[in-house]
Design a protein around this motif. Sequence first.
Motif, PDB file in Angstrom:
ATOM      1  N   SER A   1       0.851  -1.188   0.000  1.00 22.57           N
ATOM      2  CA  SER A   1       0.000   0.000   0.000  1.00 22.57           C
ATOM      3  C   SER A   1       0.886   1.238   0.000  1.00 22.57           C
ATOM      4  O   SER A   1       1.991   1.234   0.560  1.00 22.57           O
ATOM      5  CB  SER A   1      -0.916   0.005   1.221  1.00 22.57           C
ATOM      6  N   LEU A   2       0.400   2.308  -0.599  1.00 21.36           N
ATOM      7  CA  LEU A   2       1.179   3.531  -0.718  1.00 21.36           C
ATOM      8  C   LEU A   2       0.712   4.528   0.339  1.00 21.36           C
ATOM      9  O   LEU A   2      -0.473   4.857   0.418  1.00 21.36           O
ATOM     10  CB  LEU A   2       1.023   4.127  -2.120  1.00 21.36           C
ATOM     11  N   TYR A   3       1.662   4.987   1.158  1.00 18.78           N
ATOM     12  CA  TYR A   3       1.328   5.973   2.175  1.00 18.78           C
ATOM     13  C   TYR A   3       2.535   6.867   2.403  1.00 18.78           C
ATOM     14  O   TYR A   3       3.560   6.753   1.720  1.00 18.78           O
ATOM     15  CB  TYR A   3       0.860   5.287   3.462  1.00 18.78           C
ATOM     16  N   PHE A   4       2.403   7.775   3.360  1.00 21.89           N
ATOM     17  CA  PHE A   4       3.384   8.839   3.515  1.00 21.89           C
ATOM     18  C   PHE A   4       4.814   8.333   3.657  1.00 21.89           C
ATOM     19  O   PHE A   4       5.756   8.991   3.209  1.00 21.89           O
ATOM     20  CB  PHE A   4       3.019   9.715   4.718  1.00 21.89           C
ATOM     21  N   ALA A   5       4.998   7.161   4.269  1.00 18.02           N
ATOM     22  CA  ALA A   5       6.350   6.684   4.546  1.00 18.02           C
ATOM     23  C   ALA A   5       7.066   6.145   3.314  1.00 18.02           C
ATOM     24  O   ALA A   5       8.300   6.115   3.272  1.00 18.02           O
ATOM     25  CB  ALA A   5       6.325   5.621   5.636  1.00 18.02           C
TER      26      ALA A   5
ATOM     27  N   VAL B   1      -1.876  -3.072  -3.920  1.00 17.74           N
ATOM     28  CA  VAL B   1      -2.080  -1.776  -3.274  1.00 17.74           C
ATOM     29  C   VAL B   1      -3.488  -1.726  -2.704  1.00 17.74           C
ATOM     30  O   VAL B   1      -4.464  -1.675  -3.455  1.00 17.74           O
ATOM     31  CB  VAL B   1      -1.852  -0.615  -4.267  1.00 17.74           C
ATOM     32  N   ASN B   2      -3.580  -1.733  -1.382  1.00 18.90           N
ATOM     33  CA  ASN B   2      -4.886  -1.708  -0.715  1.00 18.90           C
ATOM     34  C   ASN B   2      -5.303  -0.316  -0.287  1.00 18.90           C
ATOM     35  O   ASN B   2      -6.459  -0.098   0.087  1.00 18.90           O
ATOM     36  CB  ASN B   2      -4.861  -2.611   0.514  1.00 18.90           C
ATOM     37  N   ASP B   3      -4.373   0.621  -0.348  1.00 18.66           N
ATOM     38  CA  ASP B   3      -4.705   1.979   0.075  1.00 18.66           C
ATOM     39  C   ASP B   3      -3.703   2.959  -0.525  1.00 18.66           C
ATOM     40  O   ASP B   3      -2.534   2.609  -0.741  1.00 18.66           O
ATOM     41  CB  ASP B   3      -4.688   2.072   1.611  1.00 18.66           C
ATOM     42  N   ILE B   4      -4.176   4.164  -0.806  1.00 19.74           N
ATOM     43  CA  ILE B   4      -3.319   5.261  -1.253  1.00 19.74           C
ATOM     44  C   ILE B   4      -3.726   6.473  -0.431  1.00 19.74           C
ATOM     45  O   ILE B   4      -4.845   6.977  -0.570  1.00 19.74           O
ATOM     46  CB  ILE B   4      -3.492   5.555  -2.758  1.00 19.74           C
ATOM     47  N   ASP B   5      -2.828   6.923   0.455  1.00 17.78           N
ATOM     48  CA  ASP B   5      -3.201   8.070   1.285  1.00 17.78           C
ATOM     49  C   ASP B   5      -2.883   9.372   0.566  1.00 17.78           C
ATOM     50  O   ASP B   5      -2.423   9.382  -0.581  1.00 17.78           O
ATOM     51  CB  ASP B   5      -2.532   7.993   2.658  1.00 17.78           C
ATOM     52  N   MET B   6      -3.123  10.498   1.231  1.00 18.32           N
ATOM     53  CA  MET B   6      -2.980  11.806   0.583  1.00 18.32           C
ATOM     54  C   MET B   6      -1.546  12.082   0.160  1.00 18.32           C
ATOM     55  O   MET B   6      -1.303  12.627  -0.921  1.00 18.32           O
ATOM     56  CB  MET B   6      -3.461  12.899   1.549  1.00 18.32           C
TER      57      MET B   6
ATOM     58  N   ILE C   1      -6.081  -1.688 -10.419  1.00 11.09           N
ATOM     59  CA  ILE C   1      -6.375  -0.956  -9.184  1.00 11.09           C
ATOM     60  C   ILE C   1      -7.619  -1.565  -8.534  1.00 11.09           C
ATOM     61  O   ILE C   1      -8.635  -1.782  -9.189  1.00 11.09           O
ATOM     62  CB  ILE C   1      -6.607   0.544  -9.474  1.00 11.09           C
ATOM     63  N   LYS C   2      -7.534  -1.799  -7.242  1.00 13.64           N
ATOM     64  CA  LYS C   2      -8.660  -2.390  -6.540  1.00 13.64           C
ATOM     65  C   LYS C   2      -9.814  -1.392  -6.405  1.00 13.64           C
ATOM     66  O   LYS C   2      -9.601  -0.175  -6.370  1.00 13.64           O
ATOM     67  CB  LYS C   2      -8.230  -2.871  -5.154  1.00 13.64           C
ATOM     68  N   GLY C   3     -11.024  -1.939  -6.308  1.00 10.53           N
ATOM     69  CA  GLY C   3     -12.222  -1.122  -6.261  1.00 10.53           C
ATOM     70  C   GLY C   3     -12.217  -0.037  -5.202  1.00 10.53           C
ATOM     71  O   GLY C   3     -12.455   1.146  -5.516  1.00 10.53           O
ATOM     72  N   PRO C   4     -11.943  -0.357  -3.929  1.00 10.75           N
ATOM     73  CA  PRO C   4     -11.950   0.687  -2.895  1.00 10.75           C
ATOM     74  C   PRO C   4     -10.923   1.785  -3.149  1.00 10.75           C
ATOM     75  O   PRO C   4     -11.168   2.948  -2.865  1.00 10.75           O
ATOM     76  CB  PRO C   4     -11.615  -0.092  -1.613  1.00 10.75           C
TER      77      PRO C   4
ATOM     78  N   LEU D   1      -9.692   7.361  -5.476  1.00  9.29           N
ATOM     79  CA  LEU D   1      -9.044   8.170  -6.516  1.00  9.29           C
ATOM     80  C   LEU D   1     -10.064   9.005  -7.289  1.00  9.29           C
ATOM     81  O   LEU D   1      -9.769  10.118  -7.739  1.00  9.29           O
ATOM     82  CB  LEU D   1      -8.267   7.272  -7.479  1.00  9.29           C
ATOM     83  N   LYS D   2     -11.282   8.481  -7.429  1.00 15.03           N
ATOM     84  CA  LYS D   2     -12.319   9.222  -8.164  1.00 15.03           C
ATOM     85  C   LYS D   2     -12.749  10.481  -7.431  1.00 15.03           C
ATOM     86  O   LYS D   2     -13.346  11.377  -8.039  1.00 15.03           O
ATOM     87  CB  LYS D   2     -13.538   8.311  -8.390  1.00 15.03           C
ATOM     88  N   LYS D   3     -12.454  10.548  -6.132  1.00 20.04           N
ATOM     89  CA  LYS D   3     -12.793  11.743  -5.377  1.00 20.04           C
ATOM     90  C   LYS D   3     -11.766  12.856  -5.559  1.00 20.04           C
ATOM     91  O   LYS D   3     -11.959  13.964  -5.061  1.00 20.04           O
ATOM     92  CB  LYS D   3     -12.902  11.391  -3.882  1.00 20.04           C
TER      93      LYS D   3
END
Length: 582
Positions: free
Chosen positions: A473-477, A506-511, A536-539, A544-546
Amino acid sequence: MRLDLKRYFPILDWGRRYTGETLTNDLVAAVIVTIMLIPQSLAYSLLAGLPPEIGLYASVAPLVLYAVFGTSRALAVGPVAVVSLMTGAAIGKLGITDPALMVGAAVTMAFLSGAMLLALGVFRLGFLANFLSHPVIAGFITASGILIAVSQMKHILGVKAGGDTLPEMLEALWHALPATNFWTLGIGLAALAFLFWGRKGLKPLLEKAGLRPKMAGIAAKAGPVAAVIATTGFVALFRLDGADVPIVGDIPRGFPGLKLPGFDLGQWAQMAVPALMLSIIGFVESVSVAQTFAARRRQRINPDQELIALGMSNFGSSLSGGLPVTGGFSRSVVNFDAGAETPAAGAFTAVGIGLAVMFLTPLLYFLPKATLAATIIVAVLSLVDFSILKKTWGYSFADFASVAATIAVTLVMGVEAGVSAGVGISIALHLYKTARPHVAEVGCVPGTEHFRNIRRHDVSTDPSIVTIRVDESLYFANARFLEDYVYDRVVKDKAIRHVVLMCPAVNDIDMSALESLEAINHRLHEMGITLHMSEIKGPVMDRLKKSHFLEEITGKVFLSQFAAMRELTSAPKPEPERAAAE
């Protein structure tokens, strides 16, 4: 909305199907566990530095309350070695020596633990226990087993020696050696020898005497009772209390009545963190035991409800003047093997302990403390498992570091520091690993639609297309790490026209990661390279659409990596396109 009472009171579920046969099985199991639990309760109270009767008080109300709220059919709740050690360590840091004040602190600890466990259960926060990885728990229990065993050597020797850490204990024992009471030492060594032999030798002996294997195994686990009877009789016969052999002495008959914890806010603040650690360690141990036995009978437990049950059990222990409790492995094994079918077996055990407190305590007057110490030592040495170091060394250096650090810090600095170190190192290593995620350049396996690492497999690639699979997953770190990886790859190869980020893991992509993707898209565009994404997974796609990212990406978002390669390799020439999700 209809409230499902069975969910919060499991007794309403299994109680409807209770039969005469079940009652018989539960009663038999209760008798056997009661016999085993009496010396254990006394011993673990001694381990916490408390009067022996406190362990008995902690073995009545908690069992009844667990029968009402618990979901495990075999778990036996009561004082256990590690929790008693942590309780003693926490009380020791308060600097109090008056027995009454120490009992009051133990009651407060049980109350705080109950409140914390109950809150975790109500808000379904049992996942917090996941921050204690299995290697950390294994390392902590191993170190605790060593500390417990060494701490009991003063009772085997009949000397006074303190200390909270291994170096302190060993130093104190060394200086106290000249004061060894040889009668006490003889009793302690004899009890140790019998209990160690009894773990493997008593069952075959009982089988030869005519007992069935199952009953012989159960009876063998009650070996500590035989040691208690024999050594108590020996001390009473020869009046060895006059030879300064430490004995249990007077144990008050009956119960002290309902007790509320003291409301000393300063003491509560000092005990809050130890109570939280104790609660989580106790919960992890209890749930592990409960899940093991539930699996054997194809049953299930509810971890969040177990938190509530353990919280109520600790409330019960506190109000009845006991110390913190949790589910114990050894007594649960006996309970299970003896045929307990429901938590009612625990309630019947509570009745047995209650009768012992009311009528049998005078018989324990001459019970030598060395026998209780031997019982503890034999029980906890089975927890010591240094093989975890070998296993983790060969499998994962990060896990090995967590285990080794937990063991070392616990032995040298104490139980609280050991747990804190284990949790801290586990989190730090997790952050380090996820901050440098596994990223692989992939190609298509010939004749298939599968994509694999170009360094591990013989795959086909297109020189104008680079596909980078992100396995985290992609996040700040780790966002900056991905930026650097992409830039380093494309600047080395002028033929690249397309970069595809393949995201099946990738289960999450933060800001922060989103901003990095925007920066990658912008910089690649300036270099004449089109950015695409695939799988890309649905959630993640919903999030990303937001944002504006899907409108600004220079390429497309493909449903599969095979579709991406098929379209990009057949295109007459690469041109940046607006994003379109397939």
